[in-house]
Design an enzyme around this catalytic site. Structure first.
Site, PDB file in Angstrom:
ATOM      1  N   ASP A 279      14.946  57.040  23.574  1.00  0.00           N
ATOM      2  CA  ASP A 279      15.193  56.393  22.299  1.00  0.00           C
ATOM      3  C   ASP A 279      15.742  57.446  21.348  1.00  0.00           C
ATOM      4  O   ASP A 279      15.620  58.654  21.584  1.00  0.00           O
ATOM      5  CB  ASP A 279      13.902  55.772  21.764  1.00  0.00           C
ATOM      6  CG  ASP A 279      14.154  54.625  20.801  1.00  0.00           C
ATOM      7  OD1 ASP A 279      15.283  54.532  20.265  1.00  0.00           O
ATOM      8  OD2 ASP A 279      13.232  53.816  20.577  1.00  0.00           O
ATOM      9  N   TRP A 280      16.328  56.995  20.252  1.00  0.00           N
ATOM     10  CA  TRP A 280      17.034  57.893  19.332  1.00  0.00           C
ATOM     11  C   TRP A 280      16.024  58.752  18.550  1.00  0.00           C
ATOM     12  O   TRP A 280      15.337  58.272  17.663  1.00  0.00           O
ATOM     13  CB  TRP A 280      17.887  57.070  18.381  1.00  0.00           C
ATOM     14  CG  TRP A 280      19.249  56.722  18.907  1.00  0.00           C
ATOM     15  CD1 TRP A 280      20.428  56.917  18.248  1.00  0.00           C
ATOM     16  CD2 TRP A 280      19.606  56.135  20.164  1.00  0.00           C
ATOM     17  NE1 TRP A 280      21.489  56.494  19.036  1.00  0.00           N
ATOM     18  CE2 TRP A 280      21.022  56.018  20.206  1.00  0.00           C
ATOM     19  CE3 TRP A 280      18.873  55.713  21.279  1.00  0.00           C
ATOM     20  CZ2 TRP A 280      21.703  55.484  21.297  1.00  0.00           C
ATOM     21  CZ3 TRP A 280      19.554  55.178  22.370  1.00  0.00           C
ATOM     22  CH2 TRP A 280      20.950  55.076  22.372  1.00  0.00           C
TER      23      TRP A 280
END
Length: 860
Positions: A279-280
């Site tokens: 995920d970012w």
């Protein structure tokens, strides 16, 4: 700041010394891809492709170029020598985020409410087409994490349902649809990402919480397998190409470097063949993450917009200095390219024709640092005829909770009052709030990265007025869309034949705070004076219909049984065709067949443990101990013998149905055998070369802070930028993490979701469904199983379908139960077992309306 190979000291090692905190046991090495099943052709093509790459080119496939450096929310580097541009990752689970001329689809929770596998596939296919034609390689969805541990969790609506079977089926069908359109699906967030509070330490600090690490979701082995892992099994069986690891820790090890969840569960036990992306901002280490099973760093930088990366150059260095074995970088690249080939990205692929960062037609090529200038938004219209499908899902997901003869409307109404802000338009436009981060006007989408821009939004007010005035009708339609103008509401409702009141409750991702709701909902009440709005209208009109737009269950105890409230509908968050979908149900063009994908309790306490919202471990990682275990949603209500207002699976129709003739037939299935044997050794696809082979090319134009895989020096220490480089050695690596020899197979493992014996059918179940009313309608037969153990839920959903039945007609519904459906996870043997407890099957049309039941014969 350390970005290379220094952080190899195990997170787990520090946790082991921190008793009594939950502990995630290490599992190494990271399993390498085998090309099993229908991955064989794509795997071989990927091996051939990767075998011809340099080390830097392999690393370029694994590392994002950096935040806002390319057009998509995340893009890897490409292979310019071979004419391959970087791979584009783009939100969201309900449409092409941050783009134009694309559709805003119904949310996942609405898809679950349809209980219709065909609609789930069709929606996935339509979304895949739109992403494909916008130039997207990987659609960041669908969602099974959050599953829905907490009814007030902010992002539950992005997923499907707190039931793992309903979620798993809808996940699988969505994935098939997306990938059949030629786009890689990404199942997320793996795993235990059940609330927005404390998911990222930095985000929580911004809200004033003094914590240094992200929350730890503490999940034991049995709970993991029987609840949270279940829908990801279905995703893997559907052939999903990628999985996104989550922000949170699992048992005090970060999700994107948790060797137990990634190496053992996902790649080892489930036999996942695709690639794991972060995920970012969820990537926390270099070598540790690589060895623990992470395959792609998104968007590549340590902190969004920073000039540093744990991978990129540092991954190149780590392979060259031997801390990451060559076979591991090969496996990362092969997994990525296998997913690419499997969905046909090599056959149909266009460059991204939109920018995530601006709607201007011309702008900067590298938006972060205003570098370059070109046409970035090509205004490609990808909507096709998808509005019709969105309208159908919206109607087919509208749950009729109460109806005292008020619906359907007849077109004979002389005066219709449309009441509530939720009926009307956002005064700033449907996209007037960034990432839908407000609750102004009608609610058709939650907020956060799981959103898309509306191409338009048909409000209920618009649709009702258009319907009521269609033809030569002279119906009076008056709207009051100020929730606090209660005197105007009362006066208008008093004149009406029917008053339709619109209320809502919103939520979303944690980086947006709406009225003190930091992603998660503060409570489960209606927003913006909704309860008083309803009560005021009901006092003045004895034919008041309530329509709820919400991201999940809300508390309705104070008003649902008011005699003047003649109907209640839950319309969820249906997307761009919201008003049209609702009108189809209100006027009977669509007979409601939706069923609630969650339980409606009388109080928040009825659901079990409160949402985890207060740190409990000092400044260290908050500990969320998942106190309810297996008993979430209807399982909790059953365990506590608590009567809900509307149970899971409940929904009315304009007709009635009867169930009869339950038959259970044992099927001949082979005996279950644990998996034995070993893997082949890790394939090695060429040599990494030396530092001089991986220097910056002479002809490259270096973009500021763009993340490259190249070295600026043959001195590895200098290239790494690591001040402590050389002070550590391989002895600090996790035991076995570099071992590329043949590995022992896990007993429950298999090539596609686990041991193949788990998915062999043991029983056939049939039942007859009769439409006892006067109009055609859809019914949802639901099959539940009692596993019989003292610690098991009273019953668990295992099969369902949606069938259309003509008035007076009877249809036979046939389904099967496989071994997984009747098994429990045995921690000691690390395998699924069918216990000796007597098992029972129930069939009906909700979790509390199950008129048919039968004992299951013993299985082996």
């Amino acid at each position: 700041m350390k970005f290379g190979w220094l952080e190899v000291a195990l997170t787990a090692a520090s946790v082991a010394n921190a008793n009594p905190l939950a502990y995630s046991p290490p599992h190494y090495p990271s399993p390498w891809m085998t090309g099993a099943g229908d991955w064989a052709e794509a795997y071989q093509r990927a091996v051939d492709f990767v075998s011809g790459l340099t080390l830097a080119e392999k690393v370029n496939l694994t590392t994002g170029a950096g935040w806002m450096q390319e057009r998509c929310v995340g893009e890897t580097g490409g292979i310019p020598r071979l004419g391959m541009w970087g791979m584009c990752m783009q939100d969201s689970p309900l449409g092409v985020r941050d783009s134009d001329y694309a559709s805003a689809f119904s949310a996942g929770v609405n898809v679950a409410a349809t209980w219709d596998k065909r609609l789930a596939y069709q929606r996935g296919q339509a979304m895949g087409e739109e992403h494909r034609d916008k130039g997207v390689d990987v659609q960041l969805g669908p969602v099974a994490g959050p599953l829905g541990t907490y009814p007030d969790g902010g992002r539950n609506w992005e997923g499907f349902s707190p039931d793992p079977v309903l979620t798993g089926v809808m996940m699988a069908e969505t994935i098939k649809g997306i990938q059949d359109s030629g786009v890689i699906a990404c199942a997320k967030h793996f795993i235990g990402n059940e609330a927005e509070h404390f998911r990222q330490a930095g985000e929580a600090q911004g809200y004033g919480f003094n914590i240094s690490q992200s929350v730890s979701s503490n999940i034991d082995d049995k709970l993991m397998h029987e609840l949270y892992l279940w829908p990801f099994v279905d995703a893997v069986r559907a052939g999903v190409g990628s999985v996104m690891c989550s922000y949170n820790q699992i048992n005090n090890s970060y999700g994107c470097q948790n060797s137990h969840t990634l190496n053992k569960l996902l790649k080892g036990e489930l036999g996942f063949q695709g690639f794991v992306m972060s995920d970012w901002g969820a990537h926390h280490s270099g070598v540790s993450a690589a060895l623990a099973g992470l395959d792609m760093s998104m968007p590549g930088d340590v902190v969004l917009g920073s000039p540093y990366s744990y991978w990129g150059t540092n991954l190149t260095v780590s392979v060259l200095n031997g801390t990451v074995p060559e076979w591991r970088i090969d496996d990362m690249a092969v997994r990525i390219m296998s997913a690419y080939y499997k969905v046909g990205r090599d056959r149909v692929r266009t460059r991204p024709n939109f920018s995530s960062w601006t709607r201007d037609e011309y702008s900067y090529d590298h938006f972060m640092f205003k570098d370059g200038w070109e046409k970035v938004n090509e205004r490609v219209d990808v909507q096709r005829d998808h509005a019709a499908g969105i309208r159908k899902i919206g109607a087919d997901s509208t749950v009729l909770l109460k109806n005292n003869g008020a619906l359907p409307l007849t077109h004979n109404e002389r005066f219709i009052a449309v009441l509530g802000e939720d009926a009307g338009s956002n005064p700033h436009g449907a996209n007037g709030c960034d990432d839908r981060g407000c609750d102004d006007g009608t609610l058709a989408m939650g907020w956060g990265s799981g959103t898309a821009n509306f191409p338009y939004l048909v409000t209920p007010e618009q649709a009702i007025q258009a319907e009521a005035l269609s033809g030569d009708r002279n119906t009076n339609v008056f709207a009051v869309t100020d929730n606090w103008a209660l005197d105007k509401v009362a006066a208008t409702a008093a004149q009406a034949d029917v008053a339709i009141v619109f209320v809502n409750s919103d939520s979303g991702e944690g980086y947006i705070n709406v009225d003190g709701n930091e992603g998660d909902r503060k409570n489960m009440t209606l927003w913006k004076n909704g309860e008083e709005l309803i009560k005021t209208a009901a006092k003045s009109c004895n034919n008041t219909i309530v329509v709820i737009h919400s991201t999940g269950s809300v508390l309705v105890s104070d008003w649902y049984d008011n005699d003047n409230i003649t109907a209640i509908l839950w319309a969820g968050i249906p997307g761009q065709e919201s008003g049209n979908s609702l009108v189809d149900v209100l006027y009977g063009r669509v007979n409601p067949g939706a069923k609630s994908p969650f339980t409606w309790g009388k109080t928040r306490k009825d659901y079990g443990a409160p949402l985890f919202a207060v740190p409990n471990n000092g400044a260290d990682a908050p500990q969320d101990n998942f106190e309810d275990g297996l008993f979430i949603d209807y399982r909790r209500f059953d365990k506590d013998n608590t009567e809900p207002i509307y149970e899971f699976g409940y929904g009315l129709s304009y007709t009635t149905f009867a169930f009869s003739d339950l038959k259970v037939t044992p099927l001949s299935a082979p005996k279950y055998h644990p998996t034995t044997g070993k893997t082949k050794k890790a394939p090695e696809l060429g040599e990494p070369g030396d530092a001089s082979d991986n220097l910056y090319p002479d002809d490259i134009r270096v973009v500021r802070q763009y993340l490259y895989p190249y070295l600026n020096s043959t001195d590895l220490r200098a290239s790494s930028g690591d001040p402590e480089y050389g002070m550590h050695s391989k002895k600090y690596l996790p035991k076995g993490s570099s071992d590329g020899s043949a590995q022992k197979l896990l007993p429950a493992s298999g090539p596609s979701g686990g041991n193949p014996g788990l998915f062999e059918d043991l029983y056939q179940v049939t039942a007859t469904i009769t439409n006892t009313g006067s109009v055609a309608g859809d019914e949802v037969p639901q099959l539940y199983v009692s596993l019989g153990g003292k610690d098991d839920p009273v019953k668990v959903l295992r099969q369902f379908d949606r069938v259309t039945v003509a008035p007076g007609e009877s249809v036979q519904w046939t389904t099967t139960l496989n071994r997984r459906d009747v098994s429990n996870w045995d921690v000691a043997s690390q395998n699924w077992v069918v216990s000796n407890a007597q098992k029972k099957v129930y069939v009906g049309n909700s979790s509390r309306k199950l008129p048919l039941s039968a004992d299951l014969p013993k299985a082996h």
